[in-house]
Design an enzyme around this catalytic site. Structure first.
Site, mmCIF file in Angstrom:
data_model
loop_
_atom_site.group_PDB
_atom_site.id
_atom_site.type_symbol
_atom_site.label_atom_id
_atom_site.label_comp_id
_atom_site.label_asym_id
_atom_site.label_seq_id
_atom_site.Cartn_x
_atom_site.Cartn_y
_atom_site.Cartn_z
ATOM 1 N N TYR B 101 0.872 -1.180 0.000
ATOM 2 C CA TYR B 101 0.000 0.000 0.000
ATOM 3 C C TYR B 101 0.899 1.216 0.000
ATOM 4 O O TYR B 101 1.884 1.288 0.744
ATOM 5 C CB TYR B 101 -0.885 0.035 1.259
ATOM 6 N N GLU B 189 -4.096 7.085 -3.621
ATOM 7 C CA GLU B 189 -3.495 5.850 -3.127
ATOM 8 C C GLU B 189 -3.408 4.779 -4.196
ATOM 9 O O GLU B 189 -4.184 4.759 -5.148
ATOM 10 C CB GLU B 189 -4.234 5.326 -1.884
#
Lengths: 289, 383
Positions: B101, B189
């Protein structure tokens, strides 16, 4: 409140020639605020209600020794105005402007921290010390002089609650709007510190809303240092759905963060009385005296 | 403003961040045709602006073009959390070695951007942060100093990478920060950012939420904000935004409007406290004109779900006489017979109250009283 408003506060109005700037300069002067100069680039030499207008903050500060500024400049130029004021040694800044991009606000706050500047807002109704001084746009008649310190993330809700307090004979030492944006200057924690040092403030009302964790941090601050003055709180947005902005850019529950329940629980466990209705606040406050 | 996955990936690719090879399709035939240039296995992803589409069946895999076409057809018929799927993104499935991530978000309490990285990619990052905070790396960014190459290197190294892959990963992190600034992202993201079997990195999913207040710097996106099906906004929300109103649709039957976000939220809460259910949130903002008030009320009166409308105005820069005129105008134009409960105090309240009482409309003085009355009226309507 001397930690915030000093006797020699000399106020500059940035964006003084716009509709809002002009209108509220009149009202602030009438309230007794010491406004010494205004700035609008390109309007040097003019006057607004007898206040001289300059092109730059530097010039206005040099000639009038201004040490605080209130900003009415439109959102695309507001951050620039704030940075200009700080570079010219302004130490207290109230940013009324709504809809400033977050990226711009982040820059302003970072610079303010480096220069030791107090920033209130953006997207705030400002600050009022009944009945001596007002740096803001709030309707003055709902406020009465007294001993309750009020800090809020919302404008009209502050007026609602201040009117409620005034009606019940509970005047205010100072009312501060912290601003409805995700990124603002003064926080509840900063203000609690000021209220604690202020001899005139005997009790405190915090008006919070969904989004972020400023209320949780206030709760943590209150319980960790056994905060010496009674605090009553109200948190708006119990009915707000997740992921939706409720009018204020900062009023949004993201994932699990920023719910009214989380804030109310945190405040209650810190010993704060949390009102279910705004009309309950005066009663809770009277109980604490 | 949320961007679609395919838009976010296009932006990333333009900035040198690898994304899977793929194409957009709005019919099974188009999906089939476009898949011929791709290598199996495939993944088909619904393009909707809500989270949780994977769990809802909006992301499925295919090994042949026939299967891909059939799955595309199925997903294109779906409705996910109330949103019809208009398009699918078909892509080559990445050969995953591990999932990371990486994102840039706004840290409200520190008043800065924060870079967030984790080796627990592909999961809800908030849950990871809550359950195993040791798996999250956070780095606050000084906006004036910036997120530098060495910051990116430090994060890549802290994630456990070294040598060539560490350098490659750091480059991607640094580029993503540039994208965040350039597009005024309040959140950007890559989740997951996949490390492939050949030790390359590819952003398998990407999300960008742009700051609505910065859209004046991005005219293409600003125009699109008001187009239906192209943003997360509903029909009523678009209509309200065009009129300068903040509106959020809710589930109940009591239409609510007022001035100031906090006051309207508190009104909603008070209605619920008295046992009522708000149909919406509507903030007319500060200093609302006759027209803006009228438009706001028209939106609420035309909502078939509302049985009663509650108006709560505390005038500061908003003038009660303007509000009263706006109310009358909306009532006349819509010829709606829905009951309206009004609380109107503040600047010019005598004049405002007079305008309304002359027409036989009762005006109340407190929020609590008005909320109770609105709930009472809504109950009568239902029974």
């Amino acid at each position: 409140m001397e930690s915030f408003f000093s006797e020699d506060m000399r106020v500059l109005v940035q964006g003084i020639t716009g509709t809002q700037g002009r209108f509220h300069t009149r009202l602030m002067l009438d309230y007794g605020t010491n406004i010494v100069a205004g700035v609008t680039p390109g309007k040097r030499g003019g006057e607004v209600h007898g206040v001289p207008v300059y092109d730059t903050v530097e010039d206005a500060v040099r000639r009038n020794e201004a040490n605080a500024s209130i900003i009415f400049v439109p959102a695309p130029y507001a951050a620039e105005a704030a940075l200009e004021a700080m570079e010219a040694e302004i130490k207290t800044l109230v940013i009324i402007t709504e809809h400033i991009p977050i990226r711009d606000s982040i820059e302003v706050m970072s610079y303010a921290e480096k220069r030791g500047v107090i920033v209130i807002g953006p997207n705030t109704p400002g600050v009022i010390v009944p009945v001596s001084c007002k740096l803001g746009i709030m309707p003055a008649h709902v406020f009465k002089e007294g001993v309750v310190g009020v800090a809020s993330r919302s404008g009209t809700l502050t007026y609602e609650i201040a009117a409620e307090l005034s009606r019940s004979g509970l005047g205010q030492s100072i009312c501060l709007g912290l601003g409805g944006d995700p990124v603002v200057g003064l926080s509840f924690v900063d203000v609690l510190g000021m209220f604690e040092r202020d001899p005139k403030t005997e009790s405190i009302v915090l008006i919070g809303e969904i989004g972020g964790n400023a209320e949780e941090q206030a709760a943590e601050y209150i319980s960790s240092r056994r905060y010496p003055k009674p605090v009553v709180a109200f948190v708006a947005g119990r009915t707000a759905p997740r992921g939706k902005r409720m009018g204020h850019a900062g009023a949004i529950v993201m994932g699990e963060t920023g719910t009214a329940e989380s804030k109310i629980d945190a405040l209650k466990s810190a010993g704060v009385d949390v009102a279910e209705r705004t009309s309950d606040i005066p009663r809770l406050l009277s109980k604490s005296f | 403003m949320k961007l679609f996955e395919f838009e976010a990936k296009k932006i990333l690719a333009e900035h040198g961040i690898p994304t899977p090879r793929g194409a957009l399709a709005s019919s099974p035939a188009e999906a089939l045709k476009k898949s011929l240039t791709l290598k199996p296995p495939f993944v088909v992803k619904a393009q909707v602006l809500v989270a949780g589409r994977g769990k809802a069946g909006g992301i499925q895999f295919a090994t042949t073009v026939e299967q891909l076409s059939q799955i595309s057809g199925k997903i294109l018929e779906m409705e996910i959390k109330g949103l019809k799927v208009e398009r699918v993104l078909i892509e080559e499935k990445a050969r995953t070695k591990s999932e990371l991530y990486f994102g840039i978000a706004v840290d409200r309490s520190r008043r800065c951007y924060v870079a967030i990285a984790s080796t627990a990619g592909g999961m809800n990052i908030e849950e990871v942060a809550a359950r195993s905070p040791e798996r999250i790396i956070k780095l606050s960014v000084d906006p004036i100093f910036g997120f530098r190459n060495f910051h990116a290197t430090k994060i890549a190294s802290d994630l456990g990478y070294s040598g060539k892959s560490m350098m490659g990963l750091a480059g991607i992190f640094h580029r993503l920060y540039r994208v965040a600034l350039e597009y005024d992202a309040e959140l950007i993201e890559m989740n997951p950012l996949v490390e492939t079997d050949d030790e390359d990195f590819v952003a398998v999913d990407a999300r960008i939420i742009m700051d609505d207040n910065a859209l004046y710097r991005h005219p293409n996106f600003r125009e699109r904000l008001f187009e239906e099906k192209k943003t997360e906004l509903t029909h009523e929300e678009i209509r309200a935004r065009k009129a300068g109103l903040a509106y959020v649709k809710l589930e109940g039957d009591i239409g609510i409007m007022g001035n100031g976000a906090g006051l309207v939220m508190a009104t909603l809460d008070t209605v619920q406290l008295h046992g009522g259910k708000p149909a919406n949130f509507l903030d007319v903002g500060g200093g609302a004109s006759v027209d803006r008030v009228a438009e706001a009320l028209k939106i609420l009166l035309s909502d078939p779900r509302t049985s009663v409308v509650l108006i709560n105005i505390l005038g500061g820069i908003t003038r009660c006489d303007d509000v009263a005129k706006g109310i009358l105008e909306a009532k006349t134009k819509t010829s709606s017979s829905k009951p309206i409960v009004i609380r109107l105090v503040g600047t010019n309240e005598e004049e405002g109250q007079r305008i309304l009482t002359q027409r036989g409309i009762r005006v109340l003085n407190s929020m609590d009283e008005a909320a109770r009355e609105a709930v009472k009226v809504s109950r009568k309507k239902v029974s």
